[in-house]
Scaffold this motif. Sequence first.
Motif, PDB file in Angstrom:
ATOM      1  N   GLY A 279       0.809  -1.220   0.000  1.00  0.00           N
ATOM      2  CA  GLY A 279       0.000   0.000   0.000  1.00  0.00           C
ATOM      3  C   GLY A 279       0.833   1.255   0.000  1.00  0.00           C
ATOM      4  N   LEU A 280       2.008   1.223   0.637  1.00  0.00           N
ATOM      5  CA  LEU A 280       2.858   2.413   0.697  1.00  0.00           C
ATOM      6  C   LEU A 280       3.491   2.738  -0.654  1.00  0.00           C
ATOM      7  CD1 LEU A 280       4.788   2.066   4.076  1.00  0.00           C
ATOM      8  CD2 LEU A 280       2.825   3.495   3.558  1.00  0.00           C
ATOM      9  N   GLU A 281       3.627   1.742  -1.499  1.00  0.00           N
ATOM     10  CA  GLU A 281       4.309   1.941  -2.770  1.00  0.00           C
ATOM     11  C   GLU A 281       3.414   2.548  -3.845  1.00  0.00           C
ATOM     12  OE1 GLU A 281       5.796  -1.932  -3.619  1.00  0.00           O
ATOM     13  OE2 GLU A 281       7.419  -1.809  -2.141  1.00  0.00           O
ATOM     14  N   GLN A 282       2.199   2.915  -3.467  1.00  0.00           N
ATOM     15  CA  GLN A 282       1.256   3.438  -4.452  1.00  0.00           C
ATOM     16  C   GLN A 282       1.465   4.910  -4.766  1.00  0.00           C
ATOM     17  OE1 GLN A 282      -2.682   2.462  -3.078  1.00  0.00           O
ATOM     18  NE2 GLN A 282      -2.302   0.263  -3.110  1.00  0.00           N
ATOM     19  N   THR A 283       2.336   5.602  -4.025  1.00  0.00           N
ATOM     20  CA  THR A 283       2.577   7.016  -4.274  1.00  0.00           C
ATOM     21  C   THR A 283       4.049   7.356  -4.074  1.00  0.00           C
ATOM     22  OG1 THR A 283       2.050   9.283  -3.555  1.00  0.00           O
ATOM     23  CG2 THR A 283       1.983   7.569  -1.885  1.00  0.00           C
ATOM     24  N   ASP A 284       4.538   8.353  -4.816  1.00  0.00           N
ATOM     25  CA  ASP A 284       5.916   8.827  -4.663  1.00  0.00           C
ATOM     26  C   ASP A 284       5.981  10.120  -3.860  1.00  0.00           C
ATOM     27  OD1 ASP A 284       6.995   6.744  -6.177  1.00  0.00           O
ATOM     28  OD2 ASP A 284       6.622   7.805  -8.066  1.00  0.00           O
ATOM     29  N   ASN A 285       4.816  10.697  -3.539  1.00  0.00           N
ATOM     30  CA  ASN A 285       4.788  11.950  -2.782  1.00  0.00           C
ATOM     31  C   ASN A 285       5.178  11.675  -1.333  1.00  0.00           C
ATOM     32  OD1 ASN A 285       3.351  13.939  -0.907  1.00  0.00           O
ATOM     33  ND2 ASN A 285       3.145  14.954  -2.901  1.00  0.00           N
ATOM     34  N   PRO A 286       6.242  12.347  -0.793  1.00  0.00           N
ATOM     35  CA  PRO A 286       6.707  12.034   0.562  1.00  0.00           C
ATOM     36  C   PRO A 286       5.662  12.277   1.640  1.00  0.00           C
ATOM     37  CG  PRO A 286       7.781  14.021  -0.284  1.00  0.00           C
ATOM     38  CD  PRO A 286       7.076  13.375  -1.438  1.00  0.00           C
ATOM     39  N   LEU A 287       4.866  13.344   1.503  1.00  0.00           N
ATOM     40  CA  LEU A 287       3.844  13.624   2.502  1.00  0.00           C
ATOM     41  C   LEU A 287       2.733  12.584   2.445  1.00  0.00           C
ATOM     42  CD1 LEU A 287       2.895  15.491   4.739  1.00  0.00           C
ATOM     43  CD2 LEU A 287       1.718  16.867   3.020  1.00  0.00           C
ATOM     44  N   GLU A 288       2.347  12.194   1.223  1.00  0.00           N
ATOM     45  CA  GLU A 288       1.324  11.173   1.078  1.00  0.00           C
ATOM     46  C   GLU A 288       1.819   9.833   1.615  1.00  0.00           C
ATOM     47  OE1 GLU A 288      -0.243  10.905  -2.840  1.00  0.00           O
ATOM     48  OE2 GLU A 288      -0.718  13.041  -2.969  1.00  0.00           O
ATOM     49  N   ARG A 289       3.124   9.557   1.416  1.00  0.00           N
ATOM     50  CA  ARG A 289       3.688   8.322   1.945  1.00  0.00           C
ATOM     51  C   ARG A 289       3.653   8.317   3.470  1.00  0.00           C
ATOM     52  NH1 ARG A 289       9.023   6.327  -1.465  1.00  0.00           N
ATOM     53  NH2 ARG A 289       7.853   5.116  -3.018  1.00  0.00           N
ATOM     54  N   ALA A 290       4.022   9.453   4.074  1.00  0.00           N
ATOM     55  CA  ALA A 290       3.988   9.552   5.533  1.00  0.00           C
ATOM     56  C   ALA A 290       2.566   9.378   6.036  1.00  0.00           C
ATOM     57  CB  ALA A 290       4.560  10.892   5.980  1.00  0.00           C
ATOM     58  N   GLU A 291       1.624  10.015   5.350  1.00  0.00           N
ATOM     59  CA  GLU A 291       0.220   9.906   5.730  1.00  0.00           C
ATOM     60  C   GLU A 291      -0.251   8.459   5.626  1.00  0.00           C
ATOM     61  OE1 GLU A 291      -2.848  11.369   2.983  1.00  0.00           O
ATOM     62  OE2 GLU A 291      -3.542  12.622   4.643  1.00  0.00           O
ATOM     63  N   ARG A 292       0.122   7.802   4.547  1.00  0.00           N
ATOM     64  CA  ARG A 292      -0.314   6.412   4.350  1.00  0.00           C
ATOM     65  C   ARG A 292       0.398   5.471   5.321  1.00  0.00           C
ATOM     66  NH1 ARG A 292      -3.729   4.540   0.973  1.00  0.00           N
ATOM     67  NH2 ARG A 292      -3.751   2.370   0.299  1.00  0.00           N
TER      68      ARG A 292
END
Length: 206
Positions: A163-176
């Motif tokens: 699930g974490l690998e679905q985005t490259d945005n650092p803030l979105e990754r932290a949120e996820r």
Amino acid sequence: MRISELSRRSGVPTATIKFYLSEGLLPPGRATSATQAEYGEQHVRRLRLIRALIGVRKLSVSATRQLLAAVAEHQGDLHQTLGLVLGARPLTGDQAAVEEQPSADVQELVTTLGWQVSPRSPARRATAESLEALQALAPDITWQSLVPYAQLAEATAALDLDGLEQTDNPLERAERAILLTVLLEPVLLALRRLAQENESAKRYGG
């Protein structure tokens, strides 16, 4: 959107938003006048992340600021981002000052499973404390008893990281990362309870 709309969308009171702005947790909006600013979707997401860190992870404002800054610094490094969110990586850089002597039982468990985990991981300490409490009531429970449960947890962790690998945005990754590691935990516990009830009904129910 104005700050009043940002408050409504995020569920965070206006006074709290202003506090987060003054503390540097929330980036300023686009100034439209001397006393007005416009905010966007990134501010909504950032507020939800801040509230999760402070309200669910129970971090202080200072620690939250450090964490968000560290996540931004290590953007693109998913392992570092997850380590920061889990508390397995220090925010101050002084890891030697916070490392603890690992529990022998937990170390045996980790070694047997072939896991790569930080010596300062809060989860390592929590496992040691829980195992000690279990053994006080049931001495036959050992670290070996935890191996099948740990293997199930390993499969769950694979789903989390997918699930974490679905985005490259650092803030979105932290949120996820917070979503999948902290906020999902009560759901997983509830599902286990439901599964136990179901299994009991199948085995022992009338």
